[in-house]
Motif scaffolding. Structure first.
Motif, PDB file in Angstrom:
ATOM      1  N   SER A 267      45.545  75.673  29.409  1.00  0.00           N
ATOM      2  CA  SER A 267      46.747  74.936  29.788  1.00  0.00           C
ATOM      3  C   SER A 267      47.059  73.826  28.795  1.00  0.00           C
ATOM      4  O   SER A 267      48.219  73.623  28.405  1.00  0.00           O
ATOM      5  N   SER A 268      46.031  73.099  28.368  1.00  0.00           N
ATOM      6  CA  SER A 268      46.237  72.029  27.397  1.00  0.00           C
ATOM      7  C   SER A 268      46.700  72.590  26.062  1.00  0.00           C
ATOM      8  O   SER A 268      47.588  72.023  25.405  1.00  0.00           O
ATOM      9  N   ASN A 269      46.107  73.689  25.632  1.00  0.00           N
ATOM     10  CA  ASN A 269      46.564  74.339  24.405  1.00  0.00           C
ATOM     11  C   ASN A 269      48.057  74.650  24.486  1.00  0.00           C
ATOM     12  O   ASN A 269      48.824  74.377  23.566  1.00  0.00           O
ATOM     13  N   LEU A 273      49.460  71.326  22.673  1.00  0.00           N
ATOM     14  CA  LEU A 273      49.370  71.701  21.260  1.00  0.00           C
ATOM     15  C   LEU A 273      50.353  72.807  20.899  1.00  0.00           C
ATOM     16  O   LEU A 273      50.496  73.146  19.733  1.00  0.00           O
ATOM     17  N   TYR A 274      50.997  73.382  21.928  1.00  0.00           N
ATOM     18  CA  TYR A 274      51.957  74.481  21.753  1.00  0.00           C
ATOM     19  C   TYR A 274      51.286  75.693  21.105  1.00  0.00           C
ATOM     20  O   TYR A 274      51.876  76.384  20.273  1.00  0.00           O
ATOM     21  N   ALA A 275      50.048  75.917  21.534  1.00  0.00           N
ATOM     22  CA  ALA A 275      49.239  77.035  21.065  1.00  0.00           C
ATOM     23  C   ALA A 275      49.125  78.050  22.196  1.00  0.00           C
ATOM     24  O   ALA A 275      48.421  77.812  23.181  1.00  0.00           O
ATOM     25  N   ASP A 276      49.808  79.178  22.059  1.00  0.00           N
ATOM     26  CA  ASP A 276      49.826  80.193  23.105  1.00  0.00           C
ATOM     27  C   ASP A 276      48.644  81.140  22.921  1.00  0.00           C
ATOM     28  O   ASP A 276      48.792  82.293  22.505  1.00  0.00           O
ATOM     29  N   VAL A 277      47.451  80.640  23.242  1.00  0.00           N
ATOM     30  CA  VAL A 277      46.227  81.399  22.976  1.00  0.00           C
ATOM     31  C   VAL A 277      46.176  82.691  23.783  1.00  0.00           C
ATOM     32  O   VAL A 277      45.567  83.678  23.344  1.00  0.00           O
ATOM     33  N   ASN A 278      46.800  82.696  24.949  1.00  0.00           N
ATOM     34  CA  ASN A 278      46.844  83.928  25.751  1.00  0.00           C
ATOM     35  C   ASN A 278      47.535  85.041  24.973  1.00  0.00           C
ATOM     36  O   ASN A 278      47.047  86.172  24.899  1.00  0.00           O
TER      37      ASN A 278
END
Length: 393
Positions: A267-269, A273-278
Motif C-alpha cells: 500500500s505504501s509503495n 512512492l507510486y510504485a505499482d509492485v502488484n
C-alpha cells in the motif's frame, strides 16, 4: 520420376534421424525455462564499496575485493549485488553518468581504474553471480547544484521539467521522456559493456506525494488531453520507465535478469512512492523477479515476518526473493511495537531462522542479506552462516 527421388531423399533423412527442423528447435529454447538457481545474495552498498576504492590503488582494490568475494563464496553466498550507481554517478566507465564521489572521492574525477570490470572478473572467479544495483531517479540528497560535477547532466537540466527539486534533494522527474530514455540507456550500457548477470533497482521512486513537485509536467499532460488523475499518472510514468528498461536490457542480452527490490508494504509503495509492485510482479514485461525488503522480525506487530512473506507469495507471479535485515542485529527495533521491539536485541538467530524458514517455501527462490558490512565476527553472523549451509536449499 522427380517425386520418387524426393521421397527417397526424405526417407533416407528420416532413417538417419536428420530432421531438418532440429536446429530450429534447439535454438528456440527459452532461457527462462532453465532450472533456477536458489539465490543467496548479499547487498554491497555504495558506502561499503567506497571502503574498497577510496585511497586504494588498482592492485590494492583487486586484492581486497577479491578477498571479500572469496570469503562470501566460502560461507555459502552465490550472488553479490553491488551498488554501482547511487546518485546519478557511477562506479564504472559510463557515457551518461560521472564517476561517483564515493568511488574516488570527487564526483566526475578521472576513473583511475574500472571497479566493475574487476568485480565481475573476481566474482565469476569465485563462482558468484554479480548484479549491478542502481538507484534510477536519485541525484542528490542536497538541493545545492554546485555540489554536482560539471559532468552531471542535472546541471544541464537545471530549471527544466526533467528534474524534481524538493526538501529531500534533487531527483530525475519520472514524467520526463528524456529521463526514461536516460535511465534506459544507462542500463543498456551496463548490459552491453559489462558481463553482469543481473541488474536491480532499489525501492526509491517518487520522492514525495506533494502535488507541487511536478505540477508543470502534470498540467502539460492534462492540457494535452490526458485523463488520468495525478496518482495514476505518476504510477504510469514509473511503469513506462520499468517497461523501457526491461525491454532495453532484454534486447541486448535476454539472459541478464532484471528485478526490483521494493519496500515490503504494498500500500505504501502504491500510494506514497507510486510504485505499482502488484502490476510489476503479475504482468509480463516489467521484471524477472521481485525482492521485497521484509525487514521485520517474527514478533513485529505491524508486519510480522511470516505473515508478510506469505502475502507476497500470494501476490507475486514472478520469481520471488526476500531481502533480510541483518543490519537490525543486536539493535532495538523501535517501530516493531512492544512485543517486537527487543526481538533482535534479545536473540542472535533471527536472520538464521528466517533463512531456514524461507528455504522450506517452494515459492521463494532465494534471499538477499542487507548488508555486507554487517557480516561481523559474532554469534548472529555465525548462526546465519550455519543456517545457510544447513538449510534445505
Amino acid at each position: 520420376m522427380y517425386k520418387k527421388i524426393i521421397l527417397s531423399v526424405l526417407l533416407m533423412l528420416s532413417l538417419v534421424g536428420c530432421s531438418l527442423s532440429l536446429p530450429q528447435e534447439k535454438n528456440s529454447a527459452n532461457p527462462a525455462q532453465k532450472e533456477e538457481q536458489y539465490i543467496k545474495a548479499v547487498w554491497m552498498t555504495y558506502y561499503e564499496l567506497s571502503g574498497f576504492t577510496q585511497d586504494h590503488t588498482e592492485q590494492e582494490f583487486k586484492k581486497e575485493i577479491g578477498k571479500a568475494f572469496k570469503e562470501l563464496a566460502s560461507k555459502g553466498f552465490n550472488r553479490v549485488t553491488v551498488q554501482v550507481r547511487p546518485y546519478a554517478d557511477a562506479f564504472y566507465n559510463s557515457s551518461y553518468f560521472p564517476t561517483s564521489a564515493y568511488c574516488f572521492k570527487v564526483q566526475g574525477s578521472e576513473l583511475e581504474y574500472d571497479p566493475l570490470v574487476i568485480m565481475i572478473e573476481l566474482a565469476h572467479k569465485y563462482k558468484l553471480s554479480i548484479e549491478a544495483w542502481i538507484n534510477p531517479y536519485r541525484i542528490s540528497t542536497s538541493t545545492d547544484f554546485s555540489q554536482l560535477s560539471d559532468k552531471n547532466i542535472a546541471l544541464e537540466w537545471q530549471n527544466t521539467d526533467n528534474l524534481i527539486v524538493c526538501d529531500s534533494g534533487i531527483y530525475f522527474n519520472p514524467a520526463s521522456e528524456m529521463v526514461t530514455e536516460l535511465i534506459s540507456n544507462g542500463a543498456k550500457e551496463i548490459a552491453e559493456n559489462y558481463q553482469v548477470d543481473s541488474i536491480c533497482f532499489d525501492d526509491y521512486f517518487y520522492p514525495s506525494t506533494s502535488e507541487e513537485i511536478d505540477k508543470a509536467s502534470f498540467d502539460a499532460y492534462k492540457s494535452n488531453g490526458g485523463n488520468l488523475g495525478l496518482a495514476d499518472w505518476r504510477r504510469d510514468n514509473v511503469n513506462k520507465m520499468l517497461k523501457s528498461v526491461y525491454s532495453t536490457i532484454k534486447s541486448v542480452n535476454e539472459n541478464i535478469t532484471f528485478g526490483v527490490s521494493p519496500a515490503s508494504n504494498v500500500s505504501s509503495n502504491y500510494n506514497n512512492l507510486y510504485a505499482d509492485v502488484n502490476k510489476w510482479c503479475t504482468e509480463d514485461g516489467y521484471v524477472d523477479y521481485i525482492c521485497p525488503q521484509i525487514y521485520f522480525g517474527f514478533q513485529n506487530e505491524n508486519q510480522p515476518f511470516m505473515k508478510t512473506t506469505k502475502s507476497w507469495i500470494q501476490m507475486a507471479d514472478c520469481t520471488l526473493y526476500v531481502a533480510l535485515p541483518l543490519y537490525k542485529a543486536e539493535k532495538t527495533d523501535e517501530f516493531a511495537g512492544d512485543s517486537g521491539m527487543n526481538e533482535f536485541l534479545d536473540n542472535n538467530n533471527i536472520i538464521a531462522r528466517q533463512v531456514t524458514y524461507l528455504s522450506k517455501l517452494s515459492e521463494v527462490k532465494g534471499y538477499y542479506i542487507f548488508s555486507y558490512s554487517f557480516l561481523k565476527d559474532n554469534d548472529e553472523t555465525a548462526n546465519l552462516y550455519s543456517a545457510m549451509q544447513n538449510s534445505s536449499q
